[in-house]
Design a protein around this motif. Sequence first.
Motif, PDB file in Angstrom:
ATOM      1  N   CYS A 173      -5.946  -3.105 -10.887  1.00 45.85           N
ATOM      2  CA  CYS A 173      -5.972  -4.456 -10.288  1.00 45.85           C
ATOM      3  C   CYS A 173      -7.465  -4.996 -10.087  1.00 45.85           C
ATOM      4  O   CYS A 173      -7.579  -6.257 -10.548  1.00 45.85           O
ATOM      5  CB  CYS A 173      -4.990  -4.663  -9.135  1.00 45.85           C
ATOM      6  SG  CYS A 173      -5.532  -3.528  -7.905  1.00 45.85           S
ATOM      7  N   ALA A 174      -8.390  -4.148  -9.505  1.00 50.15           N
ATOM      8  CA  ALA A 174      -9.609  -4.613  -9.174  1.00 50.15           C
ATOM      9  C   ALA A 174     -10.210  -4.656 -10.426  1.00 50.15           C
ATOM     10  O   ALA A 174     -11.142  -5.508 -10.355  1.00 50.15           O
ATOM     11  CB  ALA A 174     -10.177  -3.586  -8.308  1.00 50.15           C
TER      12      ALA A 174
ATOM     13  N   LEU B 151      -7.265   2.498  -1.196  1.00 54.04           N
ATOM     14  CA  LEU B 151      -6.116   1.835  -1.829  1.00 54.04           C
ATOM     15  C   LEU B 151      -6.263   0.414  -2.135  1.00 54.04           C
ATOM     16  O   LEU B 151      -7.344  -0.169  -1.440  1.00 54.04           O
ATOM     17  CB  LEU B 151      -4.835   1.828  -0.792  1.00 54.04           C
ATOM     18  CG  LEU B 151      -4.245   3.326  -0.573  1.00 54.04           C
ATOM     19  CD1 LEU B 151      -3.258   3.292   0.474  1.00 54.04           C
ATOM     20  CD2 LEU B 151      -3.781   4.016  -1.646  1.00 54.04           C
ATOM     21  N   ALA B 152      -5.542  -0.306  -3.003  1.00 52.06           N
ATOM     22  CA  ALA B 152      -5.887  -1.645  -3.336  1.00 52.06           C
ATOM     23  C   ALA B 152      -5.616  -2.447  -2.203  1.00 52.06           C
ATOM     24  O   ALA B 152      -4.696  -2.343  -1.256  1.00 52.06           O
ATOM     25  CB  ALA B 152      -5.084  -1.963  -4.638  1.00 52.06           C
TER      26      ALA B 152
ATOM     27  N   LYS C  90       0.716  -1.225   0.013  1.00 53.52           N
ATOM     28  CA  LYS C  90       0.068   0.006  -0.005  1.00 53.52           C
ATOM     29  C   LYS C  90       0.796   1.161  -0.057  1.00 53.52           C
ATOM     30  O   LYS C  90       0.300   2.438  -0.418  1.00 53.52           O
ATOM     31  CB  LYS C  90      -0.977   0.032   1.181  1.00 53.52           C
ATOM     32  CG  LYS C  90      -2.179  -1.102   1.071  1.00 53.52           C
ATOM     33  CD  LYS C  90      -3.073  -0.914   2.365  1.00 53.52           C
ATOM     34  CE  LYS C  90      -4.122  -1.879   1.965  1.00 53.52           C
ATOM     35  NZ  LYS C  90      -5.583  -0.990   1.856  1.00 53.52           N
ATOM     36  N   SER C  91       2.232   1.207   0.388  1.00 56.42           N
ATOM     37  CA  SER C  91       2.965   2.483   0.130  1.00 56.42           C
ATOM     38  C   SER C  91       3.244   2.714  -1.116  1.00 56.42           C
ATOM     39  O   SER C  91       3.674   3.939  -1.236  1.00 56.42           O
ATOM     40  CB  SER C  91       4.072   2.115   1.320  1.00 56.42           C
ATOM     41  OG  SER C  91       5.060   1.150   0.424  1.00 56.42           O
TER      42      SER C  91
ATOM     43  N   PHE D 177      -8.629  -8.851  -5.985  1.00 58.98           N
ATOM     44  CA  PHE D 177      -8.252  -7.464  -5.431  1.00 58.98           C
ATOM     45  C   PHE D 177      -9.501  -6.598  -5.487  1.00 58.98           C
ATOM     46  O   PHE D 177     -10.519  -6.760  -5.983  1.00 58.98           O
ATOM     47  CB  PHE D 177      -7.382  -6.738  -6.672  1.00 58.98           C
ATOM     48  CG  PHE D 177      -5.949  -7.534  -6.857  1.00 58.98           C
ATOM     49  CD1 PHE D 177      -4.941  -7.183  -5.690  1.00 58.98           C
ATOM     50  CD2 PHE D 177      -5.919  -8.175  -7.787  1.00 58.98           C
ATOM     51  CE1 PHE D 177      -3.755  -7.936  -6.049  1.00 58.98           C
ATOM     52  CE2 PHE D 177      -4.655  -8.926  -7.903  1.00 58.98           C
ATOM     53  CZ  PHE D 177      -3.655  -8.876  -7.325  1.00 58.98           C
ATOM     54  N   ARG D 178      -9.449  -5.659  -4.391  1.00 58.16           N
ATOM     55  CA  ARG D 178     -10.638  -4.692  -4.294  1.00 58.16           C
ATOM     56  C   ARG D 178      -9.973  -3.577  -3.707  1.00 58.16           C
ATOM     57  O   ARG D 178      -8.731  -3.440  -3.215  1.00 58.16           O
ATOM     58  CB  ARG D 178     -11.737  -4.977  -3.418  1.00 58.16           C
ATOM     59  CG  ARG D 178     -11.317  -5.492  -2.106  1.00 58.16           C
ATOM     60  CD  ARG D 178     -12.495  -5.912  -1.059  1.00 58.16           C
ATOM     61  NE  ARG D 178     -11.861  -6.232   0.102  1.00 58.16           N
ATOM     62  CZ  ARG D 178     -12.398  -7.068   0.985  1.00 58.16           C
ATOM     63  NH1 ARG D 178     -13.717  -7.453   0.572  1.00 58.16           N
ATOM     64  NH2 ARG D 178     -12.118  -7.148   2.306  1.00 58.16           N
ATOM     65  N   MET D 179     -10.638  -2.325  -4.032  1.00 57.07           N
ATOM     66  CA  MET D 179     -10.354  -1.191  -3.179  1.00 57.07           C
ATOM     67  C   MET D 179     -10.865  -1.192  -1.816  1.00 57.07           C
ATOM     68  O   MET D 179     -12.046  -1.250  -1.702  1.00 57.07           O
ATOM     69  CB  MET D 179     -10.798   0.050  -4.227  1.00 57.07           C
ATOM     70  CG  MET D 179     -10.375   0.191  -5.655  1.00 57.07           C
ATOM     71  SD  MET D 179      -8.608  -0.209  -5.929  1.00 57.07           S
ATOM     72  CE  MET D 179      -8.096   1.081  -5.498  1.00 57.07           C
ATOM     73  N   GLY D 180     -10.028  -0.891  -1.151  1.00 55.55           N
ATOM     74  CA  GLY D 180     -10.391  -0.799   0.367  1.00 55.55           C
ATOM     75  C   GLY D 180     -10.770   0.259   0.938  1.00 55.55           C
ATOM     76  O   GLY D 180     -10.852   1.538   0.139  1.00 55.55           O
TER      77      GLY D 180
END
Length: 61
Positions: free
Chosen positions: A16-17, A31-32, A7-8, A24-27
Motif C-alpha cells: 500500500c505504501a 505495520l501500515a 493493523k490486526s 499510506f506509510r509503514m509506521g
Amino acid sequence: MKAVVDKSLCVACGACAGTCPWVFRMGADGLAEAYRGFERTELDTAQDAAQDCPVGAIKIE
Ligand code: SF4
C-alpha cells in the motif's frame, strides 16, 4: 476522504505504501498506517492500494 488500516490484519508487505505513498506509510511498529486524508482526485490510487492488499486490511471511507 480517508482510508483505515486494520493493523490486526496487516502483514507488513509494504504494497500500500508503494502504490499510494501520499496516504499510506509503514509506521514505527512496522505495520501500515493511513497517515492523512485525501481528495477525491486521489481516490483511484487509494482504491488500488485497498484492492491489492493481500489480506484485505484497508477500507476506504
Ligand atoms: S498492503 Fe495490506 S498487508 Fe500490505 S502493508 Fe498495506 S495494509 Fe499491510
